[in-house]
Each structure stands twice: as C-alpha cells, then as structure tokens.
Design a protein around this motif. Structure first.
Motif, PDB file in Angstrom:
ATOM      1  N   SER A 120       0.822  -1.215   0.000  1.00 24.80           N
ATOM      2  CA  SER A 120       0.000   0.000   0.000  1.00 24.80           C
ATOM      3  C   SER A 120       0.855   1.263   0.000  1.00 24.80           C
ATOM      4  O   SER A 120       2.030   1.240   0.339  1.00 24.80           O
ATOM      5  CB  SER A 120      -0.951   0.016   1.195  1.00 24.80           C
ATOM      6  OG  SER A 120      -0.229   0.192   2.388  1.00 24.80           O
ATOM      7  N   THR A 121       0.209   2.354  -0.396  1.00 21.76           N
ATOM      8  CA  THR A 121       0.829   3.675  -0.416  1.00 21.76           C
ATOM      9  C   THR A 121      -0.058   4.616   0.379  1.00 21.76           C
ATOM     10  O   THR A 121      -1.275   4.632   0.202  1.00 21.76           O
ATOM     11  CB  THR A 121       0.941   4.205  -1.866  1.00 21.76           C
ATOM     12  OG1 THR A 121       1.837   3.365  -2.594  1.00 21.76           O
ATOM     13  CG2 THR A 121       1.439   5.639  -1.897  1.00 21.76           C
ATOM     14  N   SER A 122       0.547   5.401   1.257  1.00 19.05           N
ATOM     15  CA  SER A 122      -0.172   6.431   2.006  1.00 19.05           C
ATOM     16  C   SER A 122       0.349   7.786   1.564  1.00 19.05           C
ATOM     17  O   SER A 122       1.559   7.970   1.436  1.00 19.05           O
ATOM     18  CB  SER A 122       0.040   6.263   3.516  1.00 19.05           C
ATOM     19  OG  SER A 122      -0.457   5.008   3.933  1.00 19.05           O
ATOM     20  N   GLY A 148      -5.275  12.761   4.099  1.00 19.27           N
ATOM     21  CA  GLY A 148      -4.486  11.668   3.569  1.00 19.27           C
ATOM     22  C   GLY A 148      -5.373  10.627   2.928  1.00 19.27           C
ATOM     23  O   GLY A 148      -6.601  10.658   3.067  1.00 19.27           O
ATOM     24  N   ASP A 150      -5.074   6.237   1.837  1.00 19.08           N
ATOM     25  CA  ASP A 150      -4.329   4.982   1.787  1.00 19.08           C
ATOM     26  C   ASP A 150      -4.772   4.251   0.532  1.00 19.08           C
ATOM     27  O   ASP A 150      -5.965   4.047   0.313  1.00 19.08           O
ATOM     28  CB  ASP A 150      -4.606   4.139   3.033  1.00 19.08           C
ATOM     29  CG  ASP A 150      -4.134   4.839   4.300  1.00 19.08           C
ATOM     30  OD1 ASP A 150      -2.956   5.234   4.339  1.00 19.08           O
ATOM     31  OD2 ASP A 150      -4.946   5.003   5.227  1.00 19.08           O
ATOM     32  N   TRP A 163      -6.039  13.109   8.780  1.00 16.79           N
ATOM     33  CA  TRP A 163      -5.106  12.328   9.576  1.00 16.79           C
ATOM     34  C   TRP A 163      -5.009  12.918  10.972  1.00 16.79           C
ATOM     35  O   TRP A 163      -4.933  14.135  11.149  1.00 16.79           O
ATOM     36  CB  TRP A 163      -3.732  12.337   8.930  1.00 16.79           C
ATOM     37  CG  TRP A 163      -3.576  11.356   7.808  1.00 16.79           C
ATOM     38  CD1 TRP A 163      -4.555  10.876   6.982  1.00 16.79           C
ATOM     39  CD2 TRP A 163      -2.368  10.743   7.377  1.00 16.79           C
ATOM     40  NE1 TRP A 163      -4.022  10.019   6.065  1.00 16.79           N
ATOM     41  CE2 TRP A 163      -2.684   9.914   6.282  1.00 16.79           C
ATOM     42  CE3 TRP A 163      -1.056  10.825   7.801  1.00 16.79           C
ATOM     43  CZ2 TRP A 163      -1.726   9.156   5.619  1.00 16.79           C
ATOM     44  CZ3 TRP A 163      -0.104  10.083   7.134  1.00 16.79           C
ATOM     45  CH2 TRP A 163      -0.432   9.251   6.067  1.00 16.79           C
ATOM     46  N   ARG A 167      -0.626  10.144  13.875  1.00 14.83           N
ATOM     47  CA  ARG A 167      -0.198   9.516  12.622  1.00 14.83           C
ATOM     48  C   ARG A 167       0.721  10.455  11.837  1.00 14.83           C
ATOM     49  O   ARG A 167       1.726  10.026  11.273  1.00 14.83           O
ATOM     50  CB  ARG A 167      -1.408   9.119  11.778  1.00 14.83           C
ATOM     51  CG  ARG A 167      -1.004   8.325  10.542  1.00 14.83           C
ATOM     52  CD  ARG A 167      -2.174   7.751   9.795  1.00 14.83           C
ATOM     53  NE  ARG A 167      -1.702   6.956   8.666  1.00 14.83           N
ATOM     54  CZ  ARG A 167      -2.467   6.512   7.701  1.00 14.83           C
ATOM     55  NH1 ARG A 167      -3.776   6.763   7.720  1.00 14.83           N
ATOM     56  NH2 ARG A 167      -1.960   5.815   6.708  1.00 14.83           N
TER      57      ARG A 167
END
Length: 177
Positions: A120-122, A148, A150, A163, A167
């Motif tokens: 995954s990419t955040s 943000g 995900d 967010w 975090r």
C-alpha cells in the motif's frame, strides 16, 4: 490531469536520470539532485533544483525521472519507505509527481509525504493540494492540508481522511520533521 493508464511504464521509460541505493546515496550527487549534509542516519535530503527539495527515509528504494527530457527531475518513482516532497510552484514549472506501485501523486506546488509499505501507499498533504490517482482503477481524489489517503492495488474505492496528529507525527519523525 493525471492519466493513469500505463503512466508508471511511461515514467520508468521516459528518461530515468539515475538510480541510487541507500548504501551509496550519501556519497553521490544524483543527476540534478545534490545531497545535502544531514546529521541523521535515518534520512537524506536532496535539493534537485531551486524550489524542489526531497527528503527520503534511509533505505528507501527510488529513482528519479526526467519525463520531458529537459535535464530536470520531474518525478520520483518510490518503491519502498517514505519521501517528503516540497515543491515551490513559482520556481518549478510543470509540477512534480511521486509514482508508486499503487498510486500517482501529482502537484503544481505544495508539500506532501508519501509512504510505501508492503502493498500500500499512504499520501499526506502538509501544505497545498495533491491529486492522487489509483493505478489499478484510475480513480482519483484531491487532498488538502492534513488530509491523507491509503491506496492499495485492489479495486476498492479511495477514501480521503483527516489524519490524526499522532499519525502525522509518526510519519514526519521518520523524515526528520
């Protein structure tokens, strides 16, 4: 507008300037992105041109691309770990993209972080706005400050989230911020 069909392939083949590894990056100048001295062994900062600064987490796997072949970096292909990108739109023409296996994040001028972990990419926006497109579906969202998303490789829908400070702090600490 970001076109996601085959964009990762295009970025990879359209003029990659350099590939660096974490073990050799601190001793190199990357194309037009000279390394700046850092006190920490956890990250490195590259000032690619006036108005473009990229901080990468130590051990990140990435390379730069010059898609329009003008001699300037206009994308980073990030395969693992985190990067913080700061783009001044008054000095960087044409915007900048971060391309990951799951997402493409593009801006004209802003400050944002991208973290690639596992599958995954955040993406987190710290200033300005960032367009994020999912590679597997082409679905896109636009993020504002402290927002943000995900992104994974499934066909699920993207959800923009505010967010929490914990975090944000955890990601920024990895990038020395």
């Amino acid at each position: 507008m970001i076109h996601t069909s085959n964009i990762r392939s295009l970025v990879l083949t359209a003029g990659i300037l350099c590939v660096i590894s974490a073990s050799t990056a601190s001793a190199q100048t990357v194309a037009s992105c000279p390394l700046q001295p850092t006190v920490s062994t956890k990250r490195q900062t590259l000032n690619c041109q006036p108005g473009l600064s990229i901080t990468v987490e130590r051990g990140a796997h990435f390379h730069f691309a010059d898609r329009n072949r003008d001699g300037r970096v206009d994308a980073i292909v990030l395969d693992s770990k985190a990067a913080l990108v700061d783009v001044d739109s008054s000095r960087v023409r044409g915007g900048f993209e971060v391309v990951t296996p799951q997402a493409i994040a593009a801006v004209r001028g802003t400050r944002w972080a991208v973290d690639v972990t596992g599958g995954s990419t955040s993406v987190l926006v710290l200033r300005g706005r960032v367009a994020v497109n999912k590679v597997s579906t082409g679905q896109g969202v636009t993020l504002g400050r402290r927002q943000g998303v995900d992104v994974d490789s499934s066909r699920s829908t993207l959800h923009v989230n505010a967010w929490g400070q914990s975090r944000i702090n955890a990601l920024m600490a990895r990038l020395g911020q």
